[in-house]
Design an enzyme around this catalytic site. Structure first.
Site, PDB file in Angstrom:
ATOM      1  N   ARG A 309      11.760   0.495  -0.467  1.00 42.06           N
ATOM      2  CA  ARG A 309      12.305  -0.497   0.462  1.00 42.06           C
ATOM      3  C   ARG A 309      13.811  -0.565   0.245  1.00 42.06           C
ATOM      4  O   ARG A 309      14.259  -0.898  -0.853  1.00 42.06           O
ATOM      5  CB  ARG A 309      11.722  -1.884   0.203  1.00 42.06           C
ATOM      6  CG  ARG A 309      10.222  -2.012   0.347  1.00 42.06           C
ATOM      7  CD  ARG A 309       9.812  -2.232   1.783  1.00 42.06           C
ATOM      8  NE  ARG A 309       8.391  -1.907   1.953  1.00 42.06           N
ATOM      9  CZ  ARG A 309       7.403  -2.771   1.830  1.00 42.06           C
ATOM     10  NH1 ARG A 309       7.659  -4.013   1.554  1.00 42.06           N
ATOM     11  NH2 ARG A 309       6.146  -2.386   2.007  1.00 42.06           N
ATOM     12  N   GLU A 311      15.965  -2.677   0.831  1.00 46.58           N
ATOM     13  CA  GLU A 311      16.441  -4.047   1.051  1.00 46.58           C
ATOM     14  C   GLU A 311      17.488  -4.354  -0.002  1.00 46.58           C
ATOM     15  O   GLU A 311      17.233  -4.227  -1.188  1.00 46.58           O
ATOM     16  CB  GLU A 311      15.280  -5.042   0.883  1.00 46.58           C
ATOM     17  CG  GLU A 311      14.306  -5.026   2.027  1.00 46.58           C
ATOM     18  CD  GLU A 311      13.051  -5.809   1.715  1.00 46.58           C
ATOM     19  OE1 GLU A 311      12.847  -6.177   0.539  1.00 46.58           O
ATOM     20  OE2 GLU A 311      12.272  -6.037   2.644  1.00 46.58           O
ATOM     21  N   ARG A 317      12.243 -10.940  -7.463  1.00 51.81           N
ATOM     22  CA  ARG A 317      10.967 -10.315  -7.092  1.00 51.81           C
ATOM     23  C   ARG A 317      11.086  -9.132  -6.147  1.00 51.81           C
ATOM     24  O   ARG A 317      10.116  -8.737  -5.533  1.00 51.81           O
ATOM     25  CB  ARG A 317      10.031 -11.370  -6.520  1.00 51.81           C
ATOM     26  CG  ARG A 317      10.563 -12.089  -5.305  1.00 51.81           C
ATOM     27  CD  ARG A 317       9.457 -12.962  -4.764  1.00 51.81           C
ATOM     28  NE  ARG A 317       9.800 -13.519  -3.473  1.00 51.81           N
ATOM     29  CZ  ARG A 317       8.964 -14.208  -2.747  1.00 51.81           C
ATOM     30  NH1 ARG A 317       7.748 -14.409  -3.169  1.00 51.81           N
ATOM     31  NH2 ARG A 317       9.327 -14.695  -1.592  1.00 51.81           N
ATOM     32  N   HIS A 318      12.276  -8.592  -6.004  1.00 54.04           N
ATOM     33  CA  HIS A 318      12.408  -7.431  -5.139  1.00 54.04           C
ATOM     34  C   HIS A 318      12.858  -6.203  -5.929  1.00 54.04           C
ATOM     35  O   HIS A 318      13.780  -6.288  -6.737  1.00 54.04           O
ATOM     36  CB  HIS A 318      13.427  -7.708  -4.034  1.00 54.04           C
ATOM     37  CG  HIS A 318      12.889  -8.564  -2.940  1.00 54.04           C
ATOM     38  ND1 HIS A 318      13.067  -9.923  -2.922  1.00 54.04           N
ATOM     39  CD2 HIS A 318      12.155  -8.262  -1.854  1.00 54.04           C
ATOM     40  CE1 HIS A 318      12.468 -10.418  -1.854  1.00 54.04           C
ATOM     41  NE2 HIS A 318      11.902  -9.445  -1.188  1.00 54.04           N
ATOM     42  N   GLU A 460       3.660 -14.940  -2.550  1.00 58.81           N
ATOM     43  CA  GLU A 460       2.846 -14.023  -1.764  1.00 58.81           C
ATOM     44  C   GLU A 460       2.771 -12.666  -2.454  1.00 58.81           C
ATOM     45  O   GLU A 460       3.778 -12.138  -2.894  1.00 58.81           O
ATOM     46  CB  GLU A 460       3.473 -13.881  -0.374  1.00 58.81           C
ATOM     47  CG  GLU A 460       2.708 -12.995   0.553  1.00 58.81           C
ATOM     48  CD  GLU A 460       3.530 -11.829   1.030  1.00 58.81           C
ATOM     49  OE1 GLU A 460       4.619 -12.034   1.552  1.00 58.81           O
ATOM     50  OE2 GLU A 460       3.051 -10.695   0.851  1.00 58.81           O
ATOM     51  N   SER A 463      -0.197  -9.114   2.022  1.00 63.83           N
ATOM     52  CA  SER A 463      -0.166  -9.547   3.391  1.00 63.83           C
ATOM     53  C   SER A 463      -0.992  -8.531   4.151  1.00 63.83           C
ATOM     54  O   SER A 463      -0.760  -7.338   4.033  1.00 63.83           O
ATOM     55  CB  SER A 463       1.289  -9.551   3.839  1.00 63.83           C
ATOM     56  OG  SER A 463       1.353  -9.946   5.158  1.00 63.83           O
ATOM     57  N   ARG A 511       4.459  -6.832  -8.970  1.00 59.26           N
ATOM     58  CA  ARG A 511       4.437  -8.253  -8.659  1.00 59.26           C
ATOM     59  C   ARG A 511       3.154  -8.914  -9.166  1.00 59.26           C
ATOM     60  O   ARG A 511       3.182 -10.042  -9.664  1.00 59.26           O
ATOM     61  CB  ARG A 511       4.550  -8.428  -7.144  1.00 59.26           C
ATOM     62  CG  ARG A 511       5.423  -9.598  -6.780  1.00 59.26           C
ATOM     63  CD  ARG A 511       5.494  -9.761  -5.295  1.00 59.26           C
ATOM     64  NE  ARG A 511       6.780  -9.326  -4.780  1.00 59.26           N
ATOM     65  CZ  ARG A 511       7.214  -9.662  -3.561  1.00 59.26           C
ATOM     66  NH1 ARG A 511       6.459 -10.370  -2.759  1.00 59.26           N
ATOM     67  NH2 ARG A 511       8.390  -9.263  -3.155  1.00 59.26           N
TER      68      ARG A 511
END
Lengths: 537, 337
Positions: A309, A311, A317-318, A460, A463, A511
């Site tokens: 990712r 991001e 948490r990333h 979360e 998903s 996670r």
């Protein structure tokens, strides 16, 4: 080799001074006789010193093992792991142990070493005696921390518990000691500091910490702490349990490509790599391939693999690369068949961890104090609307079709915990508006969708949703979301040859481990984490 | 028959000149009127059939009494004539009905857009006669934490007793602190799930969590209420929110029922045979010659005692007095533990 030289040198010095000191020594010896008898236990203390100083009685019983190039086999050496030493079968036996020097402390004629093997530690003692020379004691005291040594020693039980070691009832009286691999005397971080328990309440305790970045820069050393050893063993457990449970449920493991031609989940957040004369992307999720496997009649599939990712978010948490545990499953009539399968898988993982990894959990808990993970069986499933209702009761203004903001997500987690006392729950029936276009709408209420999120400690972790498996309907939903249908043509086309109804979801392994153990940073559960600011080691 | 006394003496009512007719609230009619009286800024009450009748009744010219039957019939005739015909009334009724329909539709739309249940208000939201017609709040889902060694049999007892009145929808969970719940609790779970759920009845959702906890405790909403501890207190709570037939607070013998429940509470905490026996004696005394603890009708006191006895395997039929044994048989028929 360095050790060898040193050995020779000290031997020479000792020889010169012997005659001068001999008389003095003897006098001292008489005074200390009683004390020594106690400490040396088995050794005959009185005559040990007399002959010991001129000739090194321990020659050949210590030193460097040299470079182990698989020259000799030493098959007679029976190695025992530290954690097994306290077994009664080894009591008063001579055993071989290989471990790292955790700490060493020499004072005069004695040397205490703490030998570490992964998370287990044992105290070793060397005292000058008829078989142990002063030189050997000195050599042992000078072995740098974190060096790997082989020792032959006698397992002796101790009257008082040794609080600083994991093996508290026994200690090792060293007979032979060889250095297998020497560590640099100057370490960038001390294992002791890195493994110091974090208890902010206790103001008296030593407050030396190792910075997260220092840890990550010297990850090899950092990973040697008992907590880290436990974390990554537990992480392996999560992965193994995920595989075992799903295999038992009839799933097939598949491997999906990580270099792909088009971004799978929207265009943003994707890494571009050069691919010969063209460019390609790193897979953001195995979504498309999981679904294609379903369309190809694999029925139930899971995959464990790297996910990327791009991001640029520097949060706790990333990560930009993490291990995705993804599963997809065809169902008969209702997506709850899948929802229950996934939720049960989680419960299975939690139960497995609780039952078989209790020592690891305790080891992590030693350093990072957190409440044990609690869950319910069968898992608690709430509807999104119920969650919103709970939030409103707590005085939070939130819309019916509004996504849960991070603070609300955490608050809801706390509310659920307060009411049901569970750290894991499922939120079902999310509003359609906040889900991706391929999510199946709820047949009873167009505002909601057949989608679900799962939460651990209010964050979360998964998903998922029932995917639309009808190409025309998918096209319609894509248009509704104003998505360029030409870009996802291949995806839509894959449903043209008939596809069973299916649903699934994906989990980030790091996670899950982080939240199961209640750690505060995902970098603690990734062995070599990748984030926007870190590409090494 | 006798003649009715005229209530209103016949005298002239002088309408003050400072008054003016009320604005008609009903818009559609009003707009009609406005159309009809488009020429004047103020519209006249006489243009409206309803207003006409009102004005006619009070009008000084008529000199009629409302209760004079002859006059009344004449007035109705008059009214019918003056308000053109029956058709207009019919049309008006139609219009009102249509408006009602529109309103209903509007409500339904609002409800749909809010994502509420299409069936309308829930049963738990019904007004009750017992609490003075106040609207009852919808019940919170409640959580009951119980230790498998102290099975809350009252839940099953109430569920069975209220089979035709009220639904207790119980979902059971095992907490991670309690890997194995044992035989009794599993048996209890099975029996709970066997009781059919009637969706038409008012209901309360209960999550029963087997947990390594000291007390049986009940949590309805962590942010609004404190937990309730002890099985008898949970019975009391359910007795309050449950069907009317089991609410005991307004009964003359509510103190008696409370006392019996308190004995149950103590009984469950008895450690010695001796203290247990004395509690049983107290219960026996309370029961006396009555059919049930609350008199002729079964009450939650019976449920409390029955489930408490069930929870104490140390108390066998030998320990019970004949009256208690008889009573137990009667209650067993209802609670089916």
């Amino acid at each position: 080799m360095v050790a060898d030289k040193e050995n020779v040198a000290t031997g020479a010095v000792e020889g010169e001074t012997t005659s001068k000191k001999a008389a003095k020594k003897q006098a001292k010896e008489a005074l200390k006789a009683a004390k020594k008898a106690e400490i040396k236990a088995a050794n005959s203390a009185n005559n040990a010193e007399e002959g010991g100083d001129s000739v090194d009685v321990s020659a050949g019983r210590y030193g460097s093992a040299g470079l182990i190039q698989s020259k000799e086999k030493f098959e007679d050496r029976k190695f025992v792991s530290v954690s097994e030493l306290s077994q009664p079968a080894y009591r008063d036996q001579l055993v071989w142990v290989r471990g790292r020097v955790h700490t060493s402390r020499s004072k005069g004629k004695q040397c205490f070493l703490v030998l570490r093997q992964q998370s287990s530690t044992v105290q070793c003692i060397l005292a000058v005696g008829d078989r142990i020379s002063k030189q050997m004691v000195k050599f042992s005291g000078n072995v740098s921390r974190e060096s790997i040594i082989d020792v032959q020693a006698k397992v002796v039980s101790v009257p008082n518990k040794i609080e600083s070691c994991t093996e508290q009832t026994i200690e090792l009286c060293i007979e032979q000691l060889f250095v297998v691999s020497q560590a640099k005397p100057q370490l960038p971080l001390q294992i002791e500091d890195a493994s110091r328990a974090e208890n902010p309440d206790d103001a008296d305790s030593l407050n030396i910490r190792v910075n997260q970045d220092t840890r990550l820069d010297n990850r090899v050393l950092d990973l040697r702490t008992p907590a880290n050893q436990a974390i990554f063993r537990l992480e392996a457990g999560v992965c193994r349990l995920f595989r075992d449970i799903l295999t038992a449920k009839g799933f097939t493991e598949i491997h999906t490509p990580k270099i792909i031609s088009a971004a799978s989940e929207g265009g943003a957040n994707v890494f571009t790599v050069s691919y010969f004369k063209d460019s390609a992307y790193l897979a953001q999720s195995p979504q498309l391939y999981k679904q294609m496997a379903i369309a190809a009649d694999f029925d139930k599939v899971y995959t464990v693999g790297a996910v990327f990712r791009a991001e640029d978010s520097n949060t706790h948490r990333h990560l930009t690369e993490f291990v995705g545990l993804d599963l997809e499953m065809a169902f008969k009539y209702h997506y709850h068949e899948v929802l229950h399968t996934i939720a049960d898988t989680f419960t299975g993982i939690f139960k497995g961890l609780r039952d078989t990894y209790s020592t690891e959990i305790a080891a992590v808990n030693q350093q990072f104090k957190v409440e044990p993970f609690k869950f319910l069986e069968p898992p608690l499933i709430l509807e999104f609307a119920e969650g919103v209702q709970m939030l409103r009761e707590a005085g939070v203004e939130t819309g019916d079709e509004e996504d849960l903001s991070t603070p609300n997500e955490k608050l809801l987690g706390r509310l659920v915990k307060a009411k049901y006392d569970t750290d894991f729950y499922v939120l079902d029936k999310f509003p359609l508006a906040i889900r991706p276009f391929y999510t199946m709408p709820d047949p009873n209420n167009p505002m909601y969708s057949n989608s679900y999120d799962m939460f651990m400690r209010g964050e979360e972790i998964l998903s998922g949703a029932q995917r639309i498996h009808d190409p025309d309907f998918l096209l319609e939903r894509a248009k509704h979301h104003a998505i360029d249908t030409s870009k996802i043509a291949a995806y839509i086309e894959s449903f043209r040859f008939g596809c069973p109804p299916h649903a699934g979801g994906g989990i980030g392994m790091e996670r899950v481990v982080m939240l199961y153990l209640g750690l505060d940073n995902i970098r603690k559960t990734s062995m070599f984490p990748r984030d926007p600011k870190r590409l090494t080691p | 028959m006798y003649e009715l006394k005229t209530l209103l003496p016949e005298y002239d009512i002088q309408l003050p000149t400072c008054m003016y007719p009320m604005k008609v609230l009903n818009n559609s009619v009003a707009s009609e009127v406005i159309k009809a009286d488009a020429c004047s800024g103020f519209y006249n009450g006489n243009g409206n059939p309803l207003a006409t009748s009102a004005v006619n009744c009070l009008g000084p010219k008529k000199n009629v009494c409302a209760l004079d039957l002859d006059n009344l019939s004449a007035q109705i005739q008059n009214l019918l004539k003056s308000s053109n015909d029956v058709d207009s009334v019919c049309a008006r009724q139609e219009k009102v009905l249509k408006q009602l329909q529109d309103l209903k539709q509007q409500m339904a739309n609002i409800r749909a857009s809010l994502g509420l249940c299409q069936k309308g208000p829930q049963h738990t939201g019904q007004t009750s006669l017992r609490n003075g017609g106040l609207r009852e709040e919808p019940l919170h889902d409640i959580v009951i934490n119980g230790h498998p060694n102290f099975v809350p049999y009252a839940l099953l007892a109430l569920k069975n007793a209220w089979k035709n009145l009220f639904t207790i929808d119980v979902r059971t969970f095992k907490h991670s602190t309690m890997p194995d719940i044992g035989k009794d609790a599993s048996e209890f779970e099975k029996k709970l799930s066997q009781v059919k759920i009637d969706p038409s009845k008012p209901k309360v959702k209960v999550s029963l969590i087997w947990k390594n906890c000291e007390h049986t405790e009940m949590i309805s909403s962590p942010t609004m209420y404190v937990p309730i501890y002890g099985e008898v207190n949970i019975i009391r709570y359910l007795g309050r929110v449950g069907p009317e037939e089991y609410r005991y607070e307004d009964l003359p013998n509510c103190n008696e029922i409370d006392a019996v429940l308190d004995i149950c509470y103590q009984l469950l905490r008895c450690n010695t045979t001796k203290s247990r026996a004395s509690m049983l004696r107290a219960l026996n005394l309370r029961l006396g010659k009555q059919k049930y603890f609350g008199g002729d009708k079964i009450t939650i006191a019976d449920v409390g005692v029955h489930s408490s006895l069930k929870r104490l395997p140390a108390i066998t039929s030998k320990d019970l007095t004949p009256t208690l044994t008889e009573w137990q048989k009667r209650v067993q028929l209802v609670t089916q533990l």
